[in-house]
Every structure is written in C-alpha cells, then in structure tokens.
Design a protein around this motif. Structure first.
Motif, PDB file in Angstrom:
ATOM      1  N   ASN A 278      45.234  24.413  51.631  1.00 50.43           N
ATOM      2  CA  ASN A 278      44.188  25.223  51.640  1.00 50.43           C
ATOM      3  C   ASN A 278      44.250  25.529  50.461  1.00 50.43           C
ATOM      4  N   LEU A 279      44.699  26.508  49.393  1.00 49.65           N
ATOM      5  CA  LEU A 279      44.983  26.913  48.063  1.00 49.65           C
ATOM      6  C   LEU A 279      44.849  25.829  47.264  1.00 49.65           C
ATOM      7  N   VAL A 280      46.002  24.789  47.853  1.00 54.66           N
ATOM      8  CA  VAL A 280      45.785  23.880  46.258  1.00 54.66           C
ATOM      9  C   VAL A 280      45.095  22.222  46.584  1.00 54.66           C
ATOM     10  N   MET A 281      45.899  22.129  48.728  1.00 59.51           N
ATOM     11  CA  MET A 281      45.111  20.758  48.305  1.00 59.51           C
ATOM     12  C   MET A 281      43.658  21.178  48.383  1.00 59.51           C
ATOM     13  N   THR A 282      43.267  21.685  49.123  1.00 59.02           N
ATOM     14  CA  THR A 282      41.741  21.608  49.164  1.00 59.02           C
ATOM     15  C   THR A 282      41.437  22.495  48.380  1.00 59.02           C
ATOM     16  N   ALA A 283      41.258  24.098  48.191  1.00 60.40           N
ATOM     17  CA  ALA A 283      40.495  24.731  46.741  1.00 60.40           C
ATOM     18  C   ALA A 283      40.874  24.961  45.819  1.00 60.40           C
ATOM     19  N   GLN A 284      42.075  23.125  44.978  1.00 51.77           N
ATOM     20  CA  GLN A 284      42.666  22.805  43.870  1.00 51.77           C
ATOM     21  C   GLN A 284      42.811  24.636  43.042  1.00 51.77           C
ATOM     22  N   LEU A 285      43.292  24.986  43.705  1.00 54.19           N
ATOM     23  CA  LEU A 285      43.939  26.446  42.808  1.00 54.19           C
ATOM     24  C   LEU A 285      44.190  26.021  41.096  1.00 54.19           C
ATOM     25  N   GLN A 286      44.399  26.617  40.202  1.00 51.80           N
ATOM     26  CA  GLN A 286      44.090  26.284  39.171  1.00 51.80           C
ATOM     27  C   GLN A 286      45.140  27.529  38.615  1.00 51.80           C
ATOM     28  N   ALA A 287      46.003  27.059  37.364  1.00 51.55           N
ATOM     29  CA  ALA A 287      46.412  28.782  37.080  1.00 51.55           C
ATOM     30  C   ALA A 287      45.480  29.233  35.988  1.00 51.55           C
ATOM     31  N   GLY A 288      45.876  30.329  36.545  1.00 52.35           N
ATOM     32  CA  GLY A 288      44.965  31.728  35.414  1.00 52.35           C
ATOM     33  C   GLY A 288      43.438  31.331  35.881  1.00 52.35           C
ATOM     34  N   GLU A 289      43.187  31.036  37.392  1.00 48.89           N
ATOM     35  CA  GLU A 289      42.153  31.852  38.495  1.00 48.89           C
ATOM     36  C   GLU A 289      42.186  32.884  38.943  1.00 48.89           C
ATOM     37  N   LEU A 290      40.875  33.253  39.299  1.00 50.31           N
ATOM     38  CA  LEU A 290      41.690  34.947  39.794  1.00 50.31           C
ATOM     39  C   LEU A 290      41.045  34.422  41.340  1.00 50.31           C
TER      40      LEU A 290
ATOM     41  N   VAL B  98      45.362  37.529  40.864  1.00 50.57           N
ATOM     42  CA  VAL B  98      45.388  37.284  42.793  1.00 50.57           C
ATOM     43  C   VAL B  98      44.980  38.763  42.789  1.00 50.57           C
ATOM     44  N   ALA B  99      44.080  39.100  43.907  1.00 49.25           N
ATOM     45  CA  ALA B  99      42.957  40.596  44.305  1.00 49.25           C
ATOM     46  C   ALA B  99      43.384  39.981  45.759  1.00 49.25           C
ATOM     47  N   ALA B 100      43.498  41.002  46.689  1.00 50.80           N
ATOM     48  CA  ALA B 100      43.990  41.080  47.999  1.00 50.80           C
ATOM     49  C   ALA B 100      43.547  42.191  48.496  1.00 50.80           C
ATOM     50  N   THR B 101      42.912  42.113  49.577  1.00 46.96           N
ATOM     51  CA  THR B 101      42.515  43.129  50.322  1.00 46.96           C
ATOM     52  C   THR B 101      43.386  43.337  51.734  1.00 46.96           C
ATOM     53  N   ALA B 102      43.782  45.113  51.533  1.00 47.59           N
ATOM     54  CA  ALA B 102      44.385  45.401  53.172  1.00 47.59           C
ATOM     55  C   ALA B 102      43.908  46.513  53.163  1.00 47.59           C
ATOM     56  N   GLY B 103      44.647  47.107  54.973  1.00 43.35           N
ATOM     57  CA  GLY B 103      43.236  48.231  55.696  1.00 43.35           C
ATOM     58  C   GLY B 103      44.050  49.300  55.785  1.00 43.35           C
TER      59      GLY B 103
ATOM     60  N   ALA C 237      37.631  43.167  37.901  1.00 41.34           N
ATOM     61  CA  ALA C 237      38.759  42.704  37.533  1.00 41.34           C
ATOM     62  C   ALA C 237      38.698  41.222  36.633  1.00 41.34           C
ATOM     63  N   SER C 238      37.085  40.724  37.350  1.00 42.98           N
ATOM     64  CA  SER C 238      37.084  39.629  36.358  1.00 42.98           C
ATOM     65  C   SER C 238      35.494  39.359  34.876  1.00 42.98           C
ATOM     66  N   GLY C 239      35.835  40.998  34.409  1.00 42.58           N
ATOM     67  CA  GLY C 239      33.928  40.929  33.709  1.00 42.58           C
ATOM     68  C   GLY C 239      32.988  40.605  34.698  1.00 42.58           C
ATOM     69  N   GLY C 240      32.688  40.858  35.414  1.00 46.69           N
ATOM     70  CA  GLY C 240      31.727  40.480  36.795  1.00 46.69           C
ATOM     71  C   GLY C 240      31.585  39.210  37.226  1.00 46.69           C
ATOM     72  N   ARG C 241      32.516  38.335  36.838  1.00 41.30           N
ATOM     73  CA  ARG C 241      32.453  36.844  36.669  1.00 41.30           C
ATOM     74  C   ARG C 241      32.628  36.413  38.320  1.00 41.30           C
TER      75      ARG C 241
END
Length: 327
Positions: A131-143, A168-173, A205-209
């Motif tokens: 999912n992250l790599v093959m589908t979403a094509q996550l790149q270095a430097g992306e959030l 990485v931003a991540a949620t927890a409870g 965390a992303s300057g509004g992006r």
C-alpha cells in the motif's frame, strides 16, 4: 491436528479449538508445521461474522504464520527443503497446528528474527509495503499520516515509512501510546486523536499543505477529515473499516486537490498478485529488518488453547505491536 473454529459469530467466547484432519497440500502448495500465528483485525471481523473467508478457503481464521516446511504438494518448484524456517501469507487457516499454502506466498524467515517473532511479519509487511510503496508510491521527503500508530499495521507502517525517508505523522488514542510512537517508533508528529484534531495537526506540521499519503484503517468515520488533511495530489489509501463502510464524500474538495482515494484488501487477491507482493517484501523489506531499521514488535503471545483470552486482549486495544498465538 488442533485448529480454531468460530462456533458462534460474536465475541471471543465463540472461538473453540477442535481436533480436525491435517490439511493435504494441493498442487503448488507447501505444508507448514505452524509455530506461531499473528492475530489481525480481519480475524476479529471474521469472528464477528462480518468478513467471511474467500470461496474455497479454510474457515479457520488466521492470515499469517511462521513455522517449518513439512511437505510439498504436486508441481511445487521447490525453493525450500523440509525443515526450512519460513513465514507465510494466508487467505485463512493460520490458527492451527498445520497449514497448506501456495509456495508463492512463503518466504524464509529474515535473518536475525526468531521463529515465533517471525509470525508478526508476513501480513503486516505485505499490507504496508503493497500500500505505501507499490500503490501510493510514497517518496522520500513526503509526509505520510498513519492512523493507529501502535497496532500491528501501524508499527510496521511507521518504521517502513521512516526507512524509506518519509516524514511520519501518526495517530494514537492515549498519551501513553503517543509517547511510545514518538520515543520508540520515531514518529515526527504524534497525535492523540481523543484530544487533538489530526487535520489541524497535519496542516501545522506541513506549513498548511497537508499529508501527501494517508494510510487509513478507520474508513467511513474518517473519510471527510482524511480528504481535508490531504495535500494537493495526495493519496488516501483505505485498508480498513473499523469506523464503518459508508460515508458522504465532498467530491469538489477532492477535485480541487487533484487527489486520489484508493481502497485495497490483501486477503482476496489472487495467488499471483500475492506472490509478486511477497517477492517485493523479500527484496525490499527483509534487508531493512536484517539491518535493524525495522524491528518486529510483539506485545504478547498466547497458546493456541487460550485463543479466547488472546482475542479478549486484542479487543481491549491495549497492545502495542502484534499479538501472537503459539502452538
């Protein structure tokens, strides 16, 4: 052999261990003596009666195991020998002392990982990499925003994204889990979803992006806010339905962001696709485990006979990392 069946859909009390015949490996399959099996959210959904196995697949829950090769069916191109230490990605059947599985979905245990711990890897590694790599094509430097940072999928996703150079931003409870995500997993932006708005936190965390990629296990409950949290050309990958299956979508906002929403499921994919994914995991993820950039995290193990207690603990949400059954 002993195997777990769902006697009555619902809570953990509906799980029971039965004595059944050993599986016989079919064409292209290997037989594995199971040492440990991972518990996944899909198993809980199956237990509750919401996620039946694909046609022709064992009714026994369990989507990942570790163990030793015990035999071969006809027409197996044998990259393995009897006794080899392996892990396997399954469509079902893992909560048992033996399982038959297509050879394409079997990998040798990564170097430096013990055989019990190895059961925490195949389903999570295959799900996250595909999912992250093959589908979403996550790149270095992306959030990337990962929901459920401290679960089995979450702990793998955070570590894999960091290893590939993403922020990485991540949620927890809870504050305890947020602290764990920050201190032990290296999360850049740890968000307590019970006290913070994750959309606002990601924007700050992303300057509004916003987030370039979101990996979501919640589904309907988070759909609107996930789209709000996406960056231009962002990719929302939905892999779970813990928060429901139906929601309204603001298509105008999606169009303005030129964003994509993709839903995927690993379990029903054909063997050929799973084989491609597992080969990619062997090539790209196993080296990260070998060099320590990804560490398998096991919270607790239970004996197969104690499967009800294992599911009660899993349902509590207290675990950090994987919960395993051992034979």
């Amino acid at each position: 052999m002993k195997a777990v069946y769902i006697a009555e859909p619902g809570g953990p009390e509906g799980l029971e261990v039965r004595d059944v015949s050993d599986p016989v490996p079919g064409t292209g399959e290997v037989l594995i003596d199971v040492v440990a099996a991972g518990i996944n959210r899909a198993d809980v959904q199956q237990r509750r009666g919401f996620y039946p196995p694909p046609p022709g697949v064992s009714e026994v829950p369990g989507l990942e195991v570790s163990g030793r090769i015990a035999g071969f069916g006809p027409d197996v191109v044998r990259p393995f020998s009897v006794g080899d230490r392996v892990v396997a990605l399954l469509a079902g059947g893992g909560y048992a002392e033996k399982v038959a599985v297509p050879a394409e979905q079997v990998l040798r245990v990564p170097e430096g990982v013990d055989l019990v711990t190895a059961a925490s890897l195949p389903e999570t590694a295959a799900t996250v990499y595909s999912n992250l790599v093959m589908t979403a094509q996550l790149q270095a430097g992306e959030l990337v925003l990962i929901h459920g940072a401290t679960g089995g999928i979450g702990t793998m996703a955070v570590q894999m994204a960091k290893a590939f150079g993403a922020r990485v931003a991540a949620t927890a409870g809870s504050e305890e889990k947020v602290s764990t995500a920050r201190a032990f997993l290296g999360v850049d932006v740890a968000i307590n979803y019970n006290e913070q708005d994750f959309v606002e936190a990601v924007r700050n965390a992303s300057g509004g992006r916003g987030a370039d990629v979101i990996l979501d296990v919640v589904g309907a409950k988070y759909l609107e806010r996930n789209v709000e949290a996406l960056a231009p050309y962002g990719r929302l990958i939905i892999i779970g339905l813990q928060g429901g299956a139906k929601a309204e979508l603001n298509i105008g906002l999606l169009l303005n962001k030129r964003a994509a929403i993709i839903g995927t499921a690993l379990r029903p994919r054909p063997v050929e696709e799973k084989g491609i994914i597992m080969a990619a995991v062997r090539e790209h993820v196993w080296p990260l485990i070998k060099d320590g950039r990804i560490k398998p995290l096991v919270d607790r193990t239970f004996r197969l006979a104690d499967v009800q207690s294992a599911h009660e603990y899993f349902d509590s949400g207290e675990h950090v990392g994987k919960v395993l059954l051992t034979t």
